[in-house]
Design an enzyme around this catalytic site. Structure first.
Site, PDB file in Angstrom:
ATOM      1  N   PRO A  74       0.838  -1.213   0.000  1.00 57.21           N
ATOM      2  CA  PRO A  74       0.000   0.000   0.000  1.00 57.21           C
ATOM      3  C   PRO A  74       0.865   1.253   0.000  1.00 57.21           C
ATOM      4  CG  PRO A  74      -0.762  -1.558   1.672  1.00 57.21           C
ATOM      5  CD  PRO A  74       0.526  -2.102   1.126  1.00 57.21           C
ATOM      6  N   LYS A  75       0.470   2.229  -0.810  1.00 59.55           N
ATOM      7  CA  LYS A  75       1.270   3.450  -0.933  1.00 59.55           C
ATOM      8  C   LYS A  75       1.176   4.294   0.318  1.00 59.55           C
ATOM      9  CE  LYS A  75       0.999   3.799  -5.954  1.00 59.55           C
ATOM     10  NZ  LYS A  75      -0.368   3.505  -6.445  1.00 59.55           N
ATOM     11  N   GLY A  76       0.145   4.020   1.124  1.00 63.72           N
ATOM     12  CA  GLY A  76       0.011   4.745   2.388  1.00 63.72           C
ATOM     13  C   GLY A  76       1.229   4.577   3.291  1.00 63.72           C
ATOM     14  N   CYS A  77       1.990   3.507   3.090  1.00 65.43           N
ATOM     15  CA  CYS A  77       3.185   3.262   3.915  1.00 65.43           C
ATOM     16  C   CYS A  77       4.343   4.113   3.429  1.00 65.43           C
ATOM     17  CB  CYS A  77       3.621   1.791   3.831  1.00 65.43           C
ATOM     18  SG  CYS A  77       2.320   0.623   4.161  1.00 65.43           S
ATOM     19  N   ILE A  78       4.217   5.433   3.480  1.00 72.43           N
ATOM     20  CA  ILE A  78       5.284   6.268   2.930  1.00 72.43           C
ATOM     21  C   ILE A  78       6.033   6.991   4.036  1.00 72.43           C
ATOM     22  CG2 ILE A  78       4.759   6.798   0.538  1.00 72.43           C
ATOM     23  CD1 ILE A  78       2.770   8.904   1.729  1.00 72.43           C
TER      24      ILE A  78
END
Lengths: 105, 409
Positions: free
Chosen positions: A101-105
């Site tokens: 998931p791109k939220g894990c940035i």
């Protein structure tokens, strides 16, 4: 970038170790990846989360965060961690054949 | 008369006001900016306050001083946005009409989102360094601290400036070494990520740094609750990490006005087109900076690159032309590593941080993903750059689009 071998096939992986091509994914492969991740059996509850993630990804192009999973998939956070230990969003997206998931940035 | 309304006068809102004021005809445009406070904080400076490098006074200036003449400044809370009626309702329930809206309401920490985090021990044995009050209290506490186990705990991603927790630990290592008490302090990082950072190569380099500096990492830790009595963090899978001093990076969320407007995702961040910066499904509404749900880092440098894209797209959009500028997720972060040194990382949506030189191949002067003194001066100089160039919308010699020049894959 690595690869993984399953039943005579070599599949490409991305930098995070997730499937590089979503088209390679099927339910048997999901069971295979789950086993490698230390989850020997995928229960209906696992599948509910995996399918929910795939649906959201189809619609929005990104897998949901843990917070959203808890809010919308009907599985609470504690259970999510039991189903997919050490990081439900990362693990479930990997088994679902989706990028991290791109939220894990 | 057309009305541009900017919500939030922080880094993003101030930059947009300064870029647009000179090009929008005063006879034709009225620009209004709303913010809750007269004070503008230089947020990257908060990191240095606990270690006495900056005082809190060094991080704050009057907000109006950085806004252009001609812009109407409204100091008020925002109740909600009504995109259907093209108006914004303020805290006193008065309304502001707009033709175009830029949402730049930022992100803030929410310790109340984690069970047991915000209680009577908050500010005594548990601190944050993301708020003026938090970072100042932590500084006062550290002065008298005799040592023990210091745990930096990241609750949940995304967070503002994802390298800040690492920088805090690097600076703490140097700070306690200088005070001659490093051997009395255990430094720990507890993170929901699988490593030190979000991107694989940088995670490895930064992970090696942590190891060399004897900072322990507990990865994949999903924080369920904090037990203040027993002084421990408890994960969803019931594993525990004890602490004497907790430096918490709580859940980050967008502004509550976004939730009241029904416009945000599960963390009140506004769904935004990741290339044009137009709000998804809303007419004439743009979003910039930490307020967006974009898969880019929440940091001032990212906002700066976004502001150049938004500027171009805004001018095209108001003239009814198709928007042609595309944000690529560019981020450029100095990472303080302590003892007068620093690292620099430069990346975007697709390219992770790579080693090399920046901005000129083979020359630098900055080195990428490698420790050097000049990177540290780059970081310290940035405070001057922020107030004098960046906020004022003056172009910096770094393009909004990431360049592969000087990078080694």
């Amino acid at each position: 970038m690595g690869t993984m071998s399953v039943v005579g096939k070599t599949l490409a992986l991305d930098a995070d170790g997730h499937l590089a091509n979503r088209a390679d994914w099927n339910e048997d492969l999901a069971r295979e990846i789950a086993a490698q991740e230390g989850i020997p059996l995928l229960t209906p509850q696992h599948w509910a989360v995996i399918n929910y993630m795939r649906t959201i990804f189809e619609k929005e192009g990104d897998a949901p965060s843990i917070r959203r999973l808890t809010k919308e998939s009907g599985v609470d956070t504690k259970t999510l961690y039991q189903l997919f230990p050490k990081g439900p969003a990362k693990r479930a997206s990997k088994i679902a054949g989706l990028p991290k998931p791109k939220g894990c940035i | 008369m057309r009305h541009l309304l900017i919500l939030g006068g922080g880094t993003a809102g101030t930059m947009m006001a300064n870029k647009l004021a000179p090009v929008l005809d005063e006879q034709e445009w009225q620009m209004t900016i709303v913010d809750i406070s007269e004070k503008h904080y230089y947020q990257p400076g908060f990191l240095f306050v606990p270690f006495g490098t900056y005082s809190l006074r060094d991080t704050v200036k009057p907000r109006r001083q950085y806004l252009p003449a001609g812009v109407k400044v409204v100091i008020s809370g925002i109740d909600h946005i009504e995109p259907g009626r093209k108006e914004v309702v303020l805290s006193d329930l008065s309304t502001l009409k707009y033709d175009y809206l830029i949402i730049a309401t930022g992100a803030d920490i929410h310790p109340e989102q984690t069970e047991g985090l915000l209680d009577e021990e908050w500010g005594k044995s548990k601190f944050d360094f993301y708020t003026p009050r938090g970072t100042e209290r932590l500084g006062q506490f550290l002065k008298g601290w005799q040592g023990g186990k210091l745990v930096v705990s990241i609750t949940e991603m995304p967070i503002k400036c994802p390298v800040a927790p690492l920088e805090f630990l690097f600076l703490a290592d140097a700070y306690f070494t200088k005070r001659g008490m490093r051997d009395k302090v255990d430094l720990h990082l507890v993170t929901p990520l699988s490593g030190a950072f979000t991107k694989p190569k940088a995670s490895q380099v930064l992970g090696d740094f942590l190891e060399r500096k004897k900072i322990t990492v507990t990865p994949d830790f999903g924080l369920a609750r904090v037990d203040s009595k027993e002084k421990k963090l408890v994960a969803w899978d019931d594993t525990e990490v004890g602490y004497d001093l907790l430096v918490s990076v709580p859940t980050n969320m967008g502004d509550a006005c976004i939730e009241r407007s029904g416009l945000g995702n599960e963390l009140n961040f506004v769904p935004t087109d990741k290339e044009t910066l137009l709000a998804d499904g809303l007419e004439n509404v743009f979003v910039i900076g930490d307020a967006t749900n974009l898969p880019s880092s929440k940091a001032g440098s990212v906002t700066h690159f976004q502001s150049e894209i938004l500027f171009e797209n805004f001018l095209e959009h108001i003239e009814g032309r198709p928007m042609t500028a595309r944000f690529d997720g560019h981020a450029n972060c100095f990472i303080e590593s302590g003892f007068g040194k620093g690292l620099l990382i430069d990346f975007n949506y697709l390219t992770e941080p790579l080693p090399g030189e920046f901005p000129l191949p083979g020359v630098g002067p900055f080195s990428l993903l490698k420790e050097s003194s000049i990177n540290h001066y780059g970081k310290l100089m940035f405070r001057w750059t922020y107030w004098n160039l960046l906020l004022r919308g003056i172009e910096l010699p770094i393009g909004s689009a990431m360049s592969m020049a000087g990078k080694r894959a």
